[in-house]
Design a protein around this motif. Structure first.
Motif, PDB file in Angstrom:
ATOM      1  N   THR A   5       0.848  -1.179   0.000  1.00 54.13           N
ATOM      2  CA  THR A   5       0.000   0.000   0.000  1.00 54.13           C
ATOM      3  C   THR A   5       0.884   1.229   0.000  1.00 54.13           C
ATOM      4  O   THR A   5       1.727   1.378   0.904  1.00 54.13           O
ATOM      5  CB  THR A   5      -0.913   0.021   1.247  1.00 54.13           C
ATOM      6  N   PRO A   6       0.735   2.131  -0.979  1.00 54.46           N
ATOM      7  CA  PRO A   6       1.522   3.369  -0.944  1.00 54.46           C
ATOM      8  C   PRO A   6       1.188   4.184   0.300  1.00 54.46           C
ATOM      9  O   PRO A   6       0.016   4.344   0.652  1.00 54.46           O
ATOM     10  CB  PRO A   6       1.083   4.116  -2.208  1.00 54.46           C
ATOM     11  N   TYR A   7       2.225   4.681   0.961  1.00 61.32           N
ATOM     12  CA  TYR A   7       2.056   5.485   2.173  1.00 61.32           C
ATOM     13  C   TYR A   7       2.608   6.880   1.882  1.00 61.32           C
ATOM     14  O   TYR A   7       3.810   7.053   1.754  1.00 61.32           O
ATOM     15  CB  TYR A   7       2.811   4.848   3.341  1.00 61.32           C
ATOM     16  N   THR A   9       3.154  11.032   2.576  1.00 55.55           N
ATOM     17  CA  THR A   9       3.352  12.006   3.648  1.00 55.55           C
ATOM     18  C   THR A   9       3.127  13.382   3.048  1.00 55.55           C
ATOM     19  O   THR A   9       3.588  13.663   1.940  1.00 55.55           O
ATOM     20  CB  THR A   9       4.779  11.923   4.214  1.00 55.55           C
ATOM     21  N   ARG A  31      -9.198   7.706  10.005  1.00 57.78           N
ATOM     22  CA  ARG A  31      -8.247   8.785  10.316  1.00 57.78           C
ATOM     23  C   ARG A  31      -7.898   8.742  11.789  1.00 57.78           C
ATOM     24  O   ARG A  31      -8.777   8.668  12.640  1.00 57.78           O
ATOM     25  CB  ARG A  31      -8.871  10.141   9.986  1.00 57.78           C
ATOM     26  N   HIS A  41      -2.115   8.823  10.917  1.00 56.74           N
ATOM     27  CA  HIS A  41      -2.404   7.797   9.917  1.00 56.74           C
ATOM     28  C   HIS A  41      -3.827   7.993   9.425  1.00 56.74           C
ATOM     29  O   HIS A  41      -4.745   8.227  10.214  1.00 56.74           O
ATOM     30  CB  HIS A  41      -2.264   6.398  10.524  1.00 56.74           C
ATOM     31  N   GLN A  43      -6.429   6.302   6.083  1.00 58.24           N
ATOM     32  CA  GLN A  43      -6.548   5.404   4.943  1.00 58.24           C
ATOM     33  C   GLN A  43      -7.639   5.933   4.034  1.00 58.24           C
ATOM     34  O   GLN A  43      -8.693   6.364   4.505  1.00 58.24           O
ATOM     35  CB  GLN A  43      -6.901   3.985   5.409  1.00 58.24           C
ATOM     36  N   PHE A  51      -4.680   3.697  -0.269  1.00 59.16           N
ATOM     37  CA  PHE A  51      -3.534   4.526   0.074  1.00 59.16           C
ATOM     38  C   PHE A  51      -3.590   4.869   1.561  1.00 59.16           C
ATOM     39  O   PHE A  51      -4.662   4.943   2.150  1.00 59.16           O
ATOM     40  CB  PHE A  51      -3.561   5.858  -0.705  1.00 59.16           C
ATOM     41  N   TYR A  52      -2.413   5.098   2.135  1.00 63.04           N
ATOM     42  CA  TYR A  52      -2.295   5.649   3.482  1.00 63.04           C
ATOM     43  C   TYR A  52      -1.670   7.027   3.345  1.00 63.04           C
ATOM     44  O   TYR A  52      -0.937   7.311   2.395  1.00 63.04           O
ATOM     45  CB  TYR A  52      -1.377   4.797   4.362  1.00 63.04           C
ATOM     46  N   ILE A  53      -1.921   7.872   4.343  1.00 65.11           N
ATOM     47  CA  ILE A  53      -1.303   9.197   4.375  1.00 65.11           C
ATOM     48  C   ILE A  53      -1.135   9.633   5.824  1.00 65.11           C
ATOM     49  O   ILE A  53      -1.915   9.243   6.697  1.00 65.11           O
ATOM     50  CB  ILE A  53      -2.126  10.234   3.576  1.00 65.11           C
ATOM     51  N   ALA A  54      -0.111  10.417   6.064  1.00 66.08           N
ATOM     52  CA  ALA A  54       0.129  11.007   7.384  1.00 66.08           C
ATOM     53  C   ALA A  54       0.693  12.402   7.189  1.00 66.08           C
ATOM     54  O   ALA A  54       1.250  12.724   6.134  1.00 66.08           O
ATOM     55  CB  ALA A  54       1.116  10.158   8.182  1.00 66.08           C
ATOM     56  N   HIS A 118       3.184  15.393  -4.644  1.00 67.93           N
ATOM     57  CA  HIS A 118       3.136  14.026  -5.153  1.00 67.93           C
ATOM     58  C   HIS A 118       2.816  14.050  -6.652  1.00 67.93           C
ATOM     59  O   HIS A 118       2.001  14.844  -7.106  1.00 67.93           O
ATOM     60  CB  HIS A 118       2.094  13.198  -4.403  1.00 67.93           C
TER      61      HIS A 118
END
Length: 145
Positions: A5-7, A9, A31, A41, A43, A51-54, A118
């Protein structure tokens, strides 16, 4: 078996999530927000992709593309109507890297940068083209196996 899974930032992960919803039709799944207000974190999904993001956490070396001066990574998304998605992303604040165009390998795509640094490829599903035909279209530019 492994899954990936792409993470991502971002400096401003909450704003990035809003962008992905408006530009790509993303749906946020979860979230986790820390006491300091930063997302630790989250999703989200775009079509069938997860995707994940932080938020950036510089104190532990977690930085996004803007803080790092760019990214070597590109994320590719396929849509039934890539032109509409591309236009929607630009209207939401993305910067065009390469405009939408038909490609000799059977897809239509374009490239853009989201406001958080990105890089995204927006594409149609590639057509099934026999390897011999692809070789004829590309010439000596690539060896296709």
């Amino acid at each position: 078996m492994a899954n990936g899974t792409p993470y991502l930032t971002a400096h401003g992960a909450a704003e990035a999530l809003e962008f992905y919803v408006s530009a790509f039709g993303a749906a946020e799944d979860s979230r986790w927000t820390g006491n300091d207000g930063r997302i630790g974190h989250a999703q989200f999904g775009i079509g069938g992709a997860v995707f994940y993001i932080a938020d950036e956490h510089p104190e532990v070396g977690v930085l996004g593309p803007k803080s790092l001066g760019g990214t070597p990574v590109a994320l590719m998304l396929e849509f039934d109507d890539p032109d509409a998605v591309f236009e929607r992303a630009v209207a939401a604040g993305a910067t065009v890297d390469r405009p939408m165009a038909d490609q000799p390998f059977g897809e239509r795509n374009g490239w853009l940068f989201d406001p958080f640094g990105h890089r995204w490829g927006i594409s149609s599903r590639p057509a099934e083209i026999p390897v011999a035909e692809l070789r004829a279209k590309v010439g000596d530019a690539y060896e296709i196996t």
